[in-house]
Scaffold this motif. Sequence first.
Motif, PDB file in Angstrom:
ATOM      1  N   CYS A   1       0.850  -1.179   0.000  1.00 18.59           N
ATOM      2  CA  CYS A   1       0.000   0.000   0.000  1.00 18.59           C
ATOM      3  C   CYS A   1       0.892   1.237   0.000  1.00 18.59           C
ATOM      4  CB  CYS A   1      -0.902  -0.013   1.233  1.00 18.59           C
ATOM      5  SG  CYS A   1      -1.902   1.464   1.365  1.00 18.59           S
ATOM      6  N   VAL A   2       0.723   2.097  -1.001  1.00 20.30           N
ATOM      7  CA  VAL A   2       1.634   3.242  -1.093  1.00 20.30           C
ATOM      8  C   VAL A   2       1.274   4.328  -0.073  1.00 20.30           C
ATOM      9  CG1 VAL A   2       2.213   2.831  -3.502  1.00 20.30           C
ATOM     10  CG2 VAL A   2       0.324   4.352  -2.945  1.00 20.30           C
ATOM     11  N   ARG A   3       0.105   4.208   0.536  1.00 22.68           N
ATOM     12  CA  ARG A   3      -0.277   5.202   1.554  1.00 22.68           C
ATOM     13  C   ARG A   3       0.442   4.933   2.871  1.00 22.68           C
ATOM     14  NH1 ARG A   3      -6.167   6.273   0.447  1.00 22.68           N
ATOM     15  NH2 ARG A   3      -6.026   7.453  -1.485  1.00 22.68           N
ATOM     16  N   CYS A   4       0.388   3.636   3.310  1.00 21.48           N
ATOM     17  CA  CYS A   4       0.897   3.350   4.653  1.00 21.48           C
ATOM     18  C   CYS A   4       2.033   2.325   4.652  1.00 21.48           C
ATOM     19  CB  CYS A   4      -0.231   2.863   5.548  1.00 21.48           C
ATOM     20  SG  CYS A   4      -0.776   1.203   5.122  1.00 21.48           S
ATOM     21  N   GLN A   5       2.440   1.866   3.454  1.00 16.49           N
ATOM     22  CA  GLN A   5       3.572   0.952   3.319  1.00 16.49           C
ATOM     23  C   GLN A   5       3.314  -0.472   3.818  1.00 16.49           C
ATOM     24  OE1 GLN A   5       6.360   1.911   1.545  1.00 16.49           O
ATOM     25  NE2 GLN A   5       5.098   3.720   1.197  1.00 16.49           N
ATOM     26  N   HIS A   6       2.091  -0.773   4.253  1.00 17.18           N
ATOM     27  CA  HIS A   6       1.792  -2.151   4.633  1.00 17.18           C
ATOM     28  C   HIS A   6       1.765  -3.043   3.406  1.00 17.18           C
ATOM     29  CE1 HIS A   6       0.159  -0.897   8.669  1.00 17.18           C
ATOM     30  NE2 HIS A   6       0.782  -2.034   8.949  1.00 17.18           N
ATOM     31  N   THR A   7       2.242  -4.290   3.571  1.00 16.14           N
ATOM     32  CA  THR A   7       2.097  -5.237   2.482  1.00 16.14           C
ATOM     33  C   THR A   7       0.807  -6.011   2.680  1.00 16.14           C
ATOM     34  OG1 THR A   7       3.446  -6.832   3.667  1.00 16.14           O
ATOM     35  CG2 THR A   7       4.560  -5.485   2.017  1.00 16.14           C
ATOM     36  N   TYR A   8       0.217  -6.467   1.573  1.00 18.82           N
ATOM     37  CA  TYR A   8      -1.052  -7.183   1.663  1.00 18.82           C
ATOM     38  C   TYR A   8      -1.173  -8.139   0.487  1.00 18.82           C
ATOM     39  CZ  TYR A   8      -2.934  -4.062  -1.987  1.00 18.82           C
ATOM     40  OH  TYR A   8      -3.150  -3.394  -3.158  1.00 18.82           O
ATOM     41  N   SER A   9      -2.158  -9.047   0.554  1.00 17.87           N
ATOM     42  CA  SER A   9      -2.390 -10.008  -0.527  1.00 17.87           C
ATOM     43  C   SER A   9      -3.563  -9.542  -1.376  1.00 17.87           C
ATOM     44  CB  SER A   9      -2.726 -11.391   0.034  1.00 17.87           C
ATOM     45  OG  SER A   9      -1.735 -11.775   0.940  1.00 17.87           O
ATOM     46  N   PRO A  10      -3.281  -8.909  -2.504  1.00 24.66           N
ATOM     47  CA  PRO A  10      -4.377  -8.416  -3.337  1.00 24.66           C
ATOM     48  C   PRO A  10      -5.152  -9.588  -3.937  1.00 24.66           C
ATOM     49  CG  PRO A  10      -2.260  -7.435  -3.965  1.00 24.66           C
ATOM     50  CD  PRO A  10      -1.964  -8.605  -3.087  1.00 24.66           C
ATOM     51  N   SER A  11      -6.461  -9.440  -4.044  1.00 20.41           N
ATOM     52  CA  SER A  11      -7.238 -10.507  -4.676  1.00 20.41           C
ATOM     53  C   SER A  11      -8.365  -9.904  -5.500  1.00 20.41           C
ATOM     54  CB  SER A  11      -7.812 -11.453  -3.620  1.00 20.41           C
ATOM     55  OG  SER A  11      -8.966 -10.881  -3.051  1.00 20.41           O
ATOM     56  N   ALA A  12      -8.788 -10.675  -6.490  1.00 17.81           N
ATOM     57  CA  ALA A  12      -9.837 -10.207  -7.397  1.00 17.81           C
ATOM     58  C   ALA A  12     -11.117  -9.914  -6.621  1.00 17.81           C
ATOM     59  CB  ALA A  12     -10.095 -11.258  -8.465  1.00 17.81           C
ATOM     60  N   GLU A  13     -11.377 -10.722  -5.599  1.00 11.13           N
ATOM     61  CA  GLU A  13     -12.618 -10.588  -4.824  1.00 11.13           C
ATOM     62  C   GLU A  13     -12.748  -9.202  -4.204  1.00 11.13           C
ATOM     63  OE1 GLU A  13     -10.674 -13.359  -4.813  1.00 11.13           O
ATOM     64  OE2 GLU A  13     -12.171 -14.417  -6.043  1.00 11.13           O
ATOM     65  N   THR A  14     -11.605  -8.635  -3.809  1.00 10.23           N
ATOM     66  CA  THR A  14     -11.650  -7.297  -3.203  1.00 10.23           C
ATOM     67  C   THR A  14     -11.071  -6.257  -4.165  1.00 10.23           C
ATOM     68  OG1 THR A  14      -9.547  -7.799  -2.140  1.00 10.23           O
ATOM     69  CG2 THR A  14     -11.520  -8.146  -0.826  1.00 10.23           C
TER      70      THR A  14
ATOM     71  N   CYS B   1      -5.983  -1.894   4.307  1.00  3.83           N
ATOM     72  CA  CYS B   1      -5.697  -0.865   5.303  1.00  3.83           C
ATOM     73  C   CYS B   1      -6.244   0.500   4.894  1.00  3.83           C
ATOM     74  CB  CYS B   1      -4.187  -0.790   5.525  1.00  3.83           C
ATOM     75  SG  CYS B   1      -3.238  -1.016   4.002  1.00  3.83           S
ATOM     76  N   CYS B   2      -6.013   0.890   3.634  1.00  2.00           N
ATOM     77  CA  CYS B   2      -6.378   2.252   3.205  1.00  2.00           C
ATOM     78  C   CYS B   2      -7.322   2.276   2.013  1.00  2.00           C
ATOM     79  CB  CYS B   2      -5.124   3.049   2.859  1.00  2.00           C
ATOM     80  SG  CYS B   2      -3.890   3.071   4.152  1.00  2.00           S
ATOM     81  N   ASP B   3      -7.790   1.100   1.603  1.00  2.00           N
ATOM     82  CA  ASP B   3      -8.704   1.048   0.467  1.00  2.00           C
ATOM     83  C   ASP B   3      -8.071   1.656  -0.788  1.00  2.00           C
ATOM     84  OD1 ASP B   3     -11.025   0.316  -0.706  1.00  2.00           O
ATOM     85  OD2 ASP B   3     -12.139   2.112  -0.139  1.00  2.00           O
ATOM     86  N   HIS B   4      -6.768   1.420  -0.946  1.00  2.00           N
ATOM     87  CA  HIS B   4      -6.035   1.998  -2.070  1.00  2.00           C
ATOM     88  C   HIS B   4      -5.933   0.977  -3.207  1.00  2.00           C
ATOM     89  CE1 HIS B   4      -3.553   5.288  -3.491  1.00  2.00           C
ATOM     90  NE2 HIS B   4      -2.740   4.408  -4.012  1.00  2.00           N
TER      91      HIS B   4
END
Lengths: 254, 119
Positions: free
Chosen positions: B75-88, B94-97
């Motif tokens: 996430c470029v807003r808060c630098q958290h890493t996450y698992s992107p998925s088609a469902e979402t 974290c930031c809906d980015h």
Amino acid sequence: MHMPLEDTLGLNLLAANQHQAAHNREHFDAWQLLCLNVMSSPGAGKTSLLEQTLTALSSDLAMAVLEGDMTTQLDADRLEAVGVPVVPITTGRACHLDAAMVSGGLRLLGQRLDPASLDLLWVENVGNLVCPAEFEVGEHRKVALLSVTEGDDKPLKYPVMFREADCVLITKTDLLPYLPVDIERIEAHIHQVNPHCTVLRVSASSGEGLDGWHSWIRRELSAQRHQQLADPRRHGRRVSSGPDHDVVLHLVNA
Amino acid sequence: MHEVDMTKCLVLSMNEWRQQHSPALPVVERVHLQVGDFTCVEPDQLLFTWRLAVQNSWLDGAELAIEAVPLVGRCVRCQHTYSPSAETAYRSPCCDHPMEEIVSGRELRIRSVDYSLES
Ligand SMILES: Nc1nc2c(ncn2[C@@H]2O[C@H](COP(=O)(O)OP(=O)(O)OP(=O)(O)O)[C@@H](O)[C@H]2O)c(=O)[nH]1
Ligand SMILES: [Mg+2]
Ligand SMILES: [Zn+2]
Ligand SMILES: [Zn+2]
Ligand SMILES: [Zn+2]
């Protein structure tokens, strides 16, 4: 005896294709043209858009088309009717164009004209939303089309294509009044997987949005020219040898 | 099926690699690949086409070991890493980015080769 050994390569799986693509791009830069790779699912409107675009721009831009098609020459004939040189590339079994096929197309094109006289080289890829995104052909920009009839979930289902695109055209917007589809949702989904690409709404039938599309092309052409003049890549660096190379090299000097 | 063409490219790259060892003939046991989840490649298809492609070639018998690399976004807003998925819709929880930065998942890499040299 056998010594167990391990080599670390860290090499791209598609390195062979990437080398050929880089080679093609060096020629494009030496010829100072802009190469656009046009991709979409079957029937999203690539050829129809090109018909309109070639007609609109051919008064002041020199263009040619490499037309990828699995089996037929139908699209090539449609575009040739506009009066622009078209080289058909029948891919046979392959569901995408690769850099070697485009290199072959360039060789044929070079028998008909001097590529250095071109401003724009269009590549119409095989209708397929999946693998053309992974096989570069040497293009400077990727253009992906998505027609309004395909539904708003396609950017999420085929994200790699939309992630890789520099410009996404939402096509057939003249059909919007007849469809239960929300174009803003389509745009939002494209931006979810590729926040920075240009997204334009166009219709080859009604002409809607074509001015914006043509402006995008002109802008990218002048940006690319600028870069090519600032950093003129001399052909021959990083270039593999082989019979194909010699033929294409010959074109540069022609 | 584009895995056929992917495999052809892979074999070409392996041929280039063999040249480096010339005149010795490397006997390849295993080729380690990293294949990202955010690519157009189906690992199962690749295994299948590989077996066909290397038959009766110098790579006959070489095994393909595929490590799947998960899609990870930052996430470029808060630098958290996450698992992107088609469902979402690939957005950061974290930031809906939107999915701006991809940390991993685009790999199509020949990582290493296990082999031996006749001596
Ligand atoms: N209503 C409408 N129909 C369109 C438009 N553009 C294309 N079409 C129709 O969509 C169909 C497919 O168009 P093509 O231009 O052949 O699509 P394509 O992407 O080149 O197709 P392939 O090369 O076979 O993948 C044709 O029947 C076109 O007449 C448009 O802007 N509006
Ligand atoms: Mg077409
Ligand atoms: Zn393909
Ligand atoms: Zn060359
Ligand atoms: Zn965040």
